[in-house]
Scaffold this motif. Structure first.
Motif: not given
Ligand SMILES: Cc1cc2nc3c(=O)[nH]c(=O)nc-3n(C[C@H](O)[C@H](O)[C@H](O)COP(=O)(O)OP(=O)(O)OC[C@H]3O[C@@H](n4cnc5c(N)ncnc54)[C@H](O)[C@@H]3O)c2cc1C
Length: 386
Positions: A33-35, A42-44, A48-50, A351-356
């Motif tokens: 489910l994505e809103q 955050t993921s966009g 953008k580093l792995i 928390g976490g990383k895109l990479t992991g």
């Molecule tokens: C500035 C910055 C730079 C970074 N750079 C790196 C990097 O270079 N390399 C790396 O490895 N990591 C990086 N990271 C870390 C990485 O980007 C994040 O750990 C990762 O993107 C988190 O992904 P996520 O899926 O947990 O969260 P998100 O990408 O935030 O996804 C959460 C999703 O949940 C959805 N959502 C929320 N509530 C609801 C609801 N009620 N119903 C339905 N959908 C909902 C939101 O719309 C969102 O799309 C960076 C982070 C930041 C902030």
């Protein structure tokens, strides 16, 4: 009749789609489910580093760096069109706080943790090569170290992982906002709103991958699962006109000695990031004027001759454990929180990383296997091409 899924995932960021792929590989029925949109939060908005995270060595996060370097190596093989090696340069001047010995020791450890592959080689560039470095300030320059990390398109990577999950049968509802869930010993009833219509389904387990909304989502689950107190920390990037021919630069901000990256990005340059504690609605996060000034001042210090034309800017939110320590000192490890670790119905990813993302999804699945019926795996994320 209510539709049933083994696994329902809230959030279409990299973690949500990563768990969808891993669960589908293990033979489970899955709904995401994505809103708003895939990778819309955050993921966009990442750097953008792995990468292994060279700077995490200073915090002694060796297992995080080792795991990230392993995932980097795997993604370079599984997604060659989406994840590519990039040369990084670390310039050192008399005022740079990390001296050549420290950088050399850090890069040696980084190479060691990465398993001494060719991708982990590094070297000090010869002074004769410095003038080719995209206009890097040569005045008082003492050394330049070159090493390799990888770059991706974070939105495209997230979409590709969802596509891989969908190819194995996983479903996606978007835009679909999770509203409430009722958890019992037998499973979960999940309510959401899809295109303005109230809908519901049932599931064996529920995964909270809502990124910065994680505790808002947890608050909508009954009975309430345990939560971790977090701070949301804003990171801003600027997209600037101009090209980088020699790769990326790892800079030390003159203002506070934090790391700032300057990266080639789709024919332009990406400059980031900042670390500003944020307390508003995650949907409203936006770059601040002070952050822009900080980043441009850093760029001016290292590339004084380059014009500074900002063509785009964006901000994302890191989810870090709430703590008194400085933002940069806080753990970047991913933390999983389950309602019942022996037989979880709800698992949240903090928390976490895109990479992991792939390794994190495997950890989530190891927990969920305690509750879900056993199924015959149909694929393996370690071998699935993206
Ligand atoms: C500035 C910055 C730079 C970074 N750079 C790196 C990097 O270079 N390399 C790396 O490895 N990591 C990086 N990271 C870390 C990485 O980007 C994040 O750990 C990762 O993107 C988190 O992904 P996520 O899926 O947990 O969260 P998100 O990408 O935030 O996804 C959460 C999703 O949940 C959805 N959502 C929320 N509530 C609801 C609801 N009620 N119903 C339905 N959908 C909902 C939101 O719309 C969102 O799309 C960076 C982070 C930041 C902030």
């Amino acid at each position: 009749m209510t539709e049933h899924f083994d696994v329902v995932i809230i959030g279409g960021g990299i973690h949500g789609v990563g768990v969808a792929q891993a669960a589908a590989c293990d033979g489970y029925s899955v709904l995401v489910l994505e809103q708003t949109g895939l990778a819309s939060a955050t993921s966009g908005s990442s750097s953008k580093l792995i990468h292994g995270g060279l700077r995490y060595l200073e915090g002694l996060h060796f297992s995080l760096v080792r795991e990230s370097l392993r995932e980097r190596s795997l993604l370079l093989k599984l997604a060659p069109e989406l994840v590519q090696l990039q040369a990084f340069h670390i310039p050192i001047y008399p005022g740079t706080s990390r001296r050549p010995m420290t950088i050399r020791a850090g890069l040696s450890l980084y190479a060691l943790l990465g398993g001494l592959r060719p991708a982990n080689r590094f070297r000090a560039l010869r002074p004769g090569d410095w003038q080719d470095l995209d206009g890097l300030d040569m005045k008082h320059l003492q050394a330049v170290y070159q090493y390799y990390d990888a770059q991706t398109d974070d939105e495209a990577l997230t979409r590709a992982v969802m596509q891989s999950a969908a190819d194995l049968g996983a479903g996606l509802q978007c835009p679909a906002e999770f509203t409430t869930a009722e958890i019992t010993a037998d499973g979960c009833t999940v309510n959401y709103s899809h295109n303005g219509m109230d809908k519901s389904c049932s599931s064996g387990v529920l995964v909270n991958a809502a990124g910065p909304w994680i505790n808002t989502v947890a608050g909508r689950i009954h009975p309430p699962p345990p939560t971790t107190a977090v701070d949301l920390v804003q990171g801003t990037h600027l997209v600037l006109e101009g090209r980088l021919e020699k790769g990326a630069y790892y800079l030390e901000a003159p203002a506070d000695r934090r790391a700032v990256f300057l990266l080639p990005w789709k024919g332009r340059m990406l400059l980031g990031t900042t670390e500003t504690v944020y307390s508003g609605d995650p949907a409203d996060v936006a770059p601040l004027a002070g952050e822009e000034a900080y980043l441009l001042e850093t760029l001016r210090r290292y590339f004084p001759q380059r014009p500074q034309k900002v063509v785009d800017r964006f901000a994302g939110l890191r989810v870090l454990p709430a703590a008194g320590s400085t933002v940069s000192a806080r753990s970047r490890e991913t933390r999983l929180e389950a309602d019942d670790p022996r037989r979880p119905r709800v698992v949240a990813i903090y928390g976490g990383k895109l990479t992991g993302y792939r390794a994190t999804a495997q950890r989530v699945m190891r927990l969920l296997h305690r509750t879900l019926p056993s199924r015959k795996p149909v694929a393996n994320t370690e071998r699935l091409k993206l």
